[in-house]
Design a protein around this motif. Sequence first.
Motif, PDB file in Angstrom:
ATOM      1  N   ASP A 137       0.865  -1.180   0.000  1.00  0.00           N
ATOM      2  CA  ASP A 137       0.000   0.000   0.000  1.00  0.00           C
ATOM      3  C   ASP A 137       0.899   1.227   0.000  1.00  0.00           C
ATOM      4  N   ALA A 138       1.106   1.798  -1.176  1.00  0.00           N
ATOM      5  CA  ALA A 138       2.034   2.921  -1.306  1.00  0.00           C
ATOM      6  C   ALA A 138       1.513   4.191  -0.650  1.00  0.00           C
ATOM      7  N   ARG A 494       8.606   4.454  -1.390  1.00  0.00           N
ATOM      8  CA  ARG A 494       8.129   5.374  -2.421  1.00  0.00           C
ATOM      9  C   ARG A 494       8.965   6.645  -2.380  1.00  0.00           C
ATOM     10  N   SER A 495       8.913   7.388  -3.475  1.00  0.00           N
ATOM     11  CA  SER A 495       9.577   8.687  -3.543  1.00  0.00           C
ATOM     12  C   SER A 495       8.546   9.750  -3.894  1.00  0.00           C
ATOM     13  N   PRO A 496       8.872  11.031  -3.693  1.00  0.00           N
ATOM     14  CA  PRO A 496       7.892  12.090  -3.964  1.00  0.00           C
ATOM     15  C   PRO A 496       7.390  12.129  -5.400  1.00  0.00           C
ATOM     16  N   ASP A 497       8.177  11.615  -6.359  1.00  0.00           N
ATOM     17  CA  ASP A 497       7.730  11.665  -7.755  1.00  0.00           C
ATOM     18  C   ASP A 497       6.740  10.555  -8.098  1.00  0.00           C
ATOM     19  N   GLY A 498       6.370   9.725  -7.100  1.00  0.00           N
ATOM     20  CA  GLY A 498       5.403   8.667  -7.333  1.00  0.00           C
ATOM     21  C   GLY A 498       6.005   7.310  -7.632  1.00  0.00           C
ATOM     22  N   LEU A 611       8.401   0.562 -10.003  1.00  0.00           N
ATOM     23  CA  LEU A 611       7.351   1.241 -10.759  1.00  0.00           C
ATOM     24  C   LEU A 611       7.738   2.708 -10.879  1.00  0.00           C
ATOM     25  N   ARG A 612       7.880   3.183 -12.125  1.00  0.00           N
ATOM     26  CA  ARG A 612       8.241   4.583 -12.355  1.00  0.00           C
ATOM     27  C   ARG A 612       7.156   5.239 -13.197  1.00  0.00           C
TER      28      ARG A 612
END
Length: 615
Positions: A137-138, A494-498, A611-612
């Motif tokens: 769950d991101a 996760r990173s801020p860019d999704g 996932l990018r």
Amino acid sequence: MTSASRDARTDWESRIGRHTDVRTYRPPALEAPAGLEATPGRGQVTLTWDPVDGAVGYLVQRADAPDGAYRPVEVGEPLVRAVPHPPFTDTTVVPGRPVWYRVSAVGAVDDHEQPACSPVPATPAADGAARCMVAVDAAAALGPVHRPWRPMIGSEHLSQLGYGAGPGGRHIGDEFAEALRMAHEDLGVRAARAHAILHDELGVYREVDGQPVHDFSGIDQIYDQLLEIGLRPIVEIGFMPRDLARDPSKTVFEYDAIISPPRDWERWESLVADLTAHLVDRYGLEEVRTWGFEVWNEANLEVFWAGTPEEYLRLYDVTARAVKGVDAQLPVGGPASAAAGWLDLFLEHASSTGSPVDFLSTHTYGNAPLDLRALAARHGFPGLPLWWTEWGAHASHFNGAHDSVWSAAYLVRGMVSAMGRLDALAYWTVSDHFEELGRAPSLLHGGFGLLSVGNLRKPRWWGLWMLEQLKEERVAADVTGDGAGDMVDAIASRSPDGSVTVVVWNGTADVTKSIGEPLLDRQVELTVTGIPTGRYELRHRRLDERHSNLNGAWAAVSQGRDWPDDEDEWAELRRSDRLQDLEPPATVEAGDDPITMTFEMPMPAVSLIELRPIA
């Protein structure tokens, strides 16, 4: 093997098991764990229980009958059978044979007298489907990803930076420096911890006409180069210079590191004080305050310390006083013990004498590190930084497990276990340019390094590299199914860019399964929710026997030889030295339904799934 190597190895093997046991402190009584459950699966039994306040770990015992003879499940070193927390997957069972388990909390590594809970039965299966589900769950943030490998990595003695030609015709100094640089740049490592900075090879101490002469120019060359690479030293203060040793005949390793106490304690203190002051003068006080001064190495083993426990404590006091005499904020600690030993002895001594301790350091192999927070707190050191300055898959030299995919899954499992409950976990070691018991006899020889001679990436390197690819923020990853939570587990971020990155592994601490076990292979279904609607690139890279495995690449080239014949063969190995895709990257859509993928996960194996977002 040279005669010197043979002699060093024979001496090591005859003495390495001799621990100096000191039991002056009895840990407090702990409750038996409640809620023990044993869930059988194919080829394994997974145990869960309720944590116990004050425990540093848990001793899992097994018997063939409810009233039978209970013995510890054999994971890790013989003296470190306890595991740090639940759940625990026992893969040492015989499928189809009933067993009974009980668990006791432990307050120290040798605390085997605490009460155990009532036994529970289980019968591992010999066949059947075996699946695990990983639900990410991101949107469920858990805080920053903790990276315990970054503070430091283990290294052979740093004087190797000045060495020339070595095993396989490779240049030791150049490749050793490059290995350290790779650890810094690719794994995020900030410091190197190595033995023998006071070895006579560097000419640090000698006596002329009965008077001490200190010369730190050899150390300067080493530390200058290390800092240029981008790494700081963890200054392990040892071994003993010959002219200062009480008994210079007491040595370890092929390079004759002297393990004797000093014959003159004042001269030892002066040496440490002068070295510390010199480092501050050369590199600056603010810089050296970011290092660490660790007193000796594994003095609780006869092979590393020819003195008594009391003499080690004196060595610590004198050394710490010398370091702090230069600047009170320079961090000093110990006891750098083997197998989590002497920790109560050390902290009890520091508490009663006021000797300064800025970090508690120890070592273990073959198991995830114990949780030492309660141990430090009960001696009056709550929040004391906990440094595991050596940790690895196996304690023995020249052991094939070090080169295996199994050791990579072991590394990932242990690093994730350690997150949030210790401050540093230094894998031992960075490179197979290593000479304690003799240099590498062949490319893959069971060496301790993450990198081979030639700086080819062994499976463990890839395991740690995959963890370093995790994004800034950890998110929820719920793992269920056959062997879930320990043998099969995952960490997600996760990173801020999704972007979302997930590491999934299938591995066990059971070294008898280091070549794999088909009964422990699993099918994994991964779902990802909580990401913004849109298109994503999905990439799945894999480490297993058939992917990204240097063993297979070398077997295809070597034809039974010890080393590549020429630069063309080295170049061929480098072309395959990459983390391979399990399947081609794909474009997926995130919307109301979760992103789902199903894949086979052999034991051992580690997967990196990314996932990018596509703009």
